[in-house]
Design a protein around this motif. Structure first.
Motif, PDB file in Angstrom:
ATOM      1  N   ARG A  12       0.838  -1.195   0.000  1.00  0.00           N
ATOM      2  CA  ARG A  12       0.000   0.000   0.000  1.00  0.00           C
ATOM      3  C   ARG A  12       0.876   1.249   0.000  1.00  0.00           C
ATOM      4  NH1 ARG A  12      -5.352  -0.382   1.709  1.00  0.00           N
ATOM      5  NH2 ARG A  12      -5.216   1.768   2.396  1.00  0.00           N
ATOM      6  N   PHE A  13       0.401   2.315  -0.631  1.00  0.00           N
ATOM      7  CA  PHE A  13       1.060   3.607  -0.548  1.00  0.00           C
ATOM      8  C   PHE A  13       0.514   4.324   0.673  1.00  0.00           C
ATOM      9  CE2 PHE A  13       1.790   4.024  -5.399  1.00  0.00           C
ATOM     10  CZ  PHE A  13       2.869   3.170  -5.304  1.00  0.00           C
ATOM     11  N   LEU A  14       1.367   5.041   1.377  1.00  0.00           N
ATOM     12  CA  LEU A  14       0.941   5.803   2.549  1.00  0.00           C
ATOM     13  C   LEU A  14       0.348   7.137   2.123  1.00  0.00           C
ATOM     14  CD1 LEU A  14       4.016   5.242   4.873  1.00  0.00           C
ATOM     15  CD2 LEU A  14       1.749   4.267   5.146  1.00  0.00           C
ATOM     16  N   PRO A  15      -0.560   7.692   2.938  1.00  0.00           N
ATOM     17  CA  PRO A  15      -1.060   9.034   2.647  1.00  0.00           C
ATOM     18  C   PRO A  15       0.089  10.039   2.707  1.00  0.00           C
ATOM     19  CG  PRO A  15      -2.442   7.954   4.280  1.00  0.00           C
ATOM     20  CD  PRO A  15      -1.235   7.087   4.086  1.00  0.00           C
ATOM     21  N   GLU A  16      -0.006  11.071   1.894  1.00  0.00           N
ATOM     22  CA  GLU A  16       0.996  12.125   1.900  1.00  0.00           C
ATOM     23  C   GLU A  16       1.037  12.768   3.279  1.00  0.00           C
ATOM     24  OE1 GLU A  16       2.099  16.141  -0.617  1.00  0.00           O
ATOM     25  OE2 GLU A  16       0.096  15.306  -0.783  1.00  0.00           O
ATOM     26  N   GLY A  17       2.225  13.105   3.763  1.00  0.00           N
ATOM     27  CA  GLY A  17       2.348  13.769   5.047  1.00  0.00           C
ATOM     28  C   GLY A  17       3.702  13.539   5.674  1.00  0.00           C
ATOM     29  N   GLU A  18       3.849  14.008   6.906  1.00  0.00           N
ATOM     30  CA  GLU A  18       5.091  13.831   7.647  1.00  0.00           C
ATOM     31  C   GLU A  18       4.841  12.849   8.776  1.00  0.00           C
ATOM     32  OE1 GLU A  18       8.011  16.653  10.171  1.00  0.00           O
ATOM     33  OE2 GLU A  18       7.658  17.230   8.081  1.00  0.00           O
ATOM     34  N   TYR A  19       5.715  11.870   8.882  1.00  0.00           N
ATOM     35  CA  TYR A  19       5.593  10.839   9.896  1.00  0.00           C
ATOM     36  C   TYR A  19       6.798  10.937  10.834  1.00  0.00           C
ATOM     37  CZ  TYR A  19       2.105   8.836   6.781  1.00  0.00           C
ATOM     38  OH  TYR A  19       1.005   8.645   6.005  1.00  0.00           O
ATOM     39  N   SER A  91      -4.220   0.160 -14.677  1.00  0.00           N
ATOM     40  CA  SER A  91      -4.203   0.104 -13.224  1.00  0.00           C
ATOM     41  C   SER A  91      -3.460   1.332 -12.693  1.00  0.00           C
ATOM     42  CB  SER A  91      -3.505  -1.170 -12.750  1.00  0.00           C
ATOM     43  OG  SER A  91      -3.426  -1.200 -11.342  1.00  0.00           O
ATOM     44  N   VAL A  92      -4.057   1.979 -11.695  1.00  0.00           N
ATOM     45  CA  VAL A  92      -3.468   3.164 -11.064  1.00  0.00           C
ATOM     46  C   VAL A  92      -3.382   2.894  -9.563  1.00  0.00           C
ATOM     47  CG1 VAL A  92      -3.806   5.606 -10.528  1.00  0.00           C
ATOM     48  CG2 VAL A  92      -4.434   4.732 -12.781  1.00  0.00           C
ATOM     49  N   GLN A  93      -2.220   3.178  -8.990  1.00  0.00           N
ATOM     50  CA  GLN A  93      -2.076   3.086  -7.538  1.00  0.00           C
ATOM     51  C   GLN A  93      -1.487   4.400  -7.055  1.00  0.00           C
ATOM     52  OE1 GLN A  93       0.221  -0.206  -6.053  1.00  0.00           O
ATOM     53  NE2 GLN A  93      -0.165   0.320  -3.923  1.00  0.00           N
ATOM     54  N   CYS A  94      -2.276   5.130  -6.233  1.00  0.00           N
ATOM     55  CA  CYS A  94      -1.845   6.420  -5.697  1.00  0.00           C
ATOM     56  C   CYS A  94      -2.014   6.443  -4.187  1.00  0.00           C
ATOM     57  CB  CYS A  94      -2.665   7.559  -6.301  1.00  0.00           C
ATOM     58  SG  CYS A  94      -2.277   7.926  -8.026  1.00  0.00           S
ATOM     59  N   SER A  95      -1.269   7.327  -3.559  1.00  0.00           N
ATOM     60  CA  SER A  95      -1.388   7.530  -2.111  1.00  0.00           C
ATOM     61  C   SER A  95      -2.833   7.845  -1.760  1.00  0.00           C
ATOM     62  CB  SER A  95      -0.508   8.699  -1.675  1.00  0.00           C
ATOM     63  OG  SER A  95       0.838   8.467  -1.998  1.00  0.00           O
ATOM     64  N   PRO A  96      -3.314   7.378  -0.603  1.00  0.00           N
ATOM     65  CA  PRO A  96      -4.689   7.669  -0.202  1.00  0.00           C
ATOM     66  C   PRO A  96      -4.954   9.175  -0.187  1.00  0.00           C
ATOM     67  CG  PRO A  96      -3.742   6.036   1.275  1.00  0.00           C
ATOM     68  CD  PRO A  96      -2.625   6.542   0.404  1.00  0.00           C
ATOM     69  N   GLY A  97      -6.037   9.568  -0.813  1.00  0.00           N
ATOM     70  CA  GLY A  97      -6.439  10.968  -0.841  1.00  0.00           C
ATOM     71  C   GLY A  97      -5.779  11.800  -1.918  1.00  0.00           C
ATOM     72  N   GLY A 158      -4.563   4.117  -2.050  1.00  0.00           N
ATOM     73  CA  GLY A 158      -3.425   3.424  -1.456  1.00  0.00           C
ATOM     74  C   GLY A 158      -3.152   2.082  -2.098  1.00  0.00           C
ATOM     75  N   THR A 159      -4.177   1.462  -2.647  1.00  0.00           N
ATOM     76  CA  THR A 159      -4.048   0.187  -3.348  1.00  0.00           C
ATOM     77  C   THR A 159      -4.343   0.405  -4.827  1.00  0.00           C
ATOM     78  OG1 THR A 159      -6.347  -0.332  -2.848  1.00  0.00           O
ATOM     79  CG2 THR A 159      -4.689  -1.184  -1.327  1.00  0.00           C
ATOM     80  N   ALA A 160      -4.104  -0.607  -5.631  1.00  0.00           N
ATOM     81  CA  ALA A 160      -4.325  -0.496  -7.076  1.00  0.00           C
ATOM     82  C   ALA A 160      -5.810  -0.346  -7.393  1.00  0.00           C
ATOM     83  CB  ALA A 160      -3.754  -1.709  -7.784  1.00  0.00           C
ATOM     84  N   GLN A 161      -6.108   0.573  -8.305  1.00  0.00           N
ATOM     85  CA  GLN A 161      -7.475   0.771  -8.810  1.00  0.00           C
ATOM     86  C   GLN A 161      -7.461   0.420 -10.294  1.00  0.00           C
ATOM     87  OE1 GLN A 161      -7.256   4.912  -7.336  1.00  0.00           O
ATOM     88  NE2 GLN A 161      -9.282   4.565  -6.484  1.00  0.00           N
ATOM     89  N   ALA A 162      -8.351  -0.479 -10.703  1.00  0.00           N
ATOM     90  CA  ALA A 162      -8.394  -0.954 -12.084  1.00  0.00           C
ATOM     91  C   ALA A 162      -9.463  -0.206 -12.863  1.00  0.00           C
ATOM     92  CB  ALA A 162      -8.679  -2.455 -12.108  1.00  0.00           C
ATOM     93  N   PHE A 163      -9.127   0.156 -14.111  1.00  0.00           N
ATOM     94  CA  PHE A 163     -10.064   0.842 -14.995  1.00  0.00           C
ATOM     95  C   PHE A 163     -10.129   0.112 -16.329  1.00  0.00           C
ATOM     96  CE2 PHE A 163      -8.392   4.090 -12.154  1.00  0.00           C
ATOM     97  CZ  PHE A 163      -9.565   4.619 -11.647  1.00  0.00           C
ATOM     98  N   THR A 164     -11.341  -0.049 -16.823  1.00  0.00           N
ATOM     99  CA  THR A 164     -11.550  -0.659 -18.132  1.00  0.00           C
ATOM    100  C   THR A 164     -11.472   0.419 -19.198  1.00  0.00           C
ATOM    101  OG1 THR A 164     -12.952  -2.384 -17.221  1.00  0.00           O
ATOM    102  CG2 THR A 164     -13.187  -1.932 -19.572  1.00  0.00           C
TER     103      THR A 164
END
Length: 191
Positions: A12-19, A91-97, A158-164
């Motif tokens: 999973r990709f983490l949400p953008e931010g400082e940890y 398929s697109v996988q991006c950080s949450p939000g 955060g996870t892969a999103q599939a598009f037709t």
């Protein structure tokens, strides 16, 4: 030397931010070992030692990844007048939000606002028109495309999103010269 490792969790990709994190009670002690001189370890018991805090921080930018999971293959089209429809996939996988847009370019042989495949092995004079459609059935285009349509707007999970990607040769399309037709379309992900 202290080493801090940072890694994603389960693909999973983490949400953008400082940890960040702080370790308290970190201690270093000096002990005399049997037959080996002095040894460092913690926590202090009956030895000289000191305690401190150790902080770690990391800045995680919005991140996205793109892949084409299925290319479009119309196969053998015996009668273009009846039309033909086949699906491809992205398929697109991006950080949450994280907001993004997904664009499909014009292809190599577009003309008059229409995508076209060209006959292989010939001077590019024989073409077969086709369309690319979004999952909702609307025409798929690029930001500066000459082909009418729109980009697809999305938000990362955060996870892969599939598009037709539905590709179609419209019914009523006149049959071109026999042969194998092809085109290449650039897929662009903006975030």
């Amino acid at each position: 030397a202290l080493v801090t490792e940072f890694g994603g969790v389960g693909g999973r990709f983490l949400p953008e931010g400082e940890y960040g994190d702080t370790i308290t009670g970190l201690s270093v002690s000096l002990h005399e070992g049997a037959d080996c001189g002095f040894v460092l370890w913690g926590p202090p018991n009956d030895s000289l030692g000191s305690a401190a805090e150790f902080s770690t921080t990391v800045r995680v930018p919005a991140t996205c990844a793109l892949s084409v999971t299925d290319a479009v293959d119309f196969g053998v089209v015996a009668d273009t007048l009846k039309g033909q429809r086949e699906n491809g996939g992205i398929s697109v996988q991006c950080s949450p939000g994280a907001g993004y847009t997904l664009e499909l370019g014009d292809g190599n042989f577009a003309a008059g606002g229409t995508r076209r495949m060209a006959l292989e092995g010939a001077v590019a004079t024989d073409y077969l028109a086709y369309e690319l459609l979004q999952p909702d059935g609307s025409a798929w285009s690029g930001g500066s495309s000459s082909v009418a349509g729109s980009v697809l707007d999305g938000t990362g999970a955060g996870t892969a999103q599939a598009f037709t990607v539905a590709a179609q040769i419209r019914p009523g399309t006149e049959a071109p010269r026999p042969g194998r037709y092809h085109d290449t379309v650039v897929v662009r992900l903006n975030y």
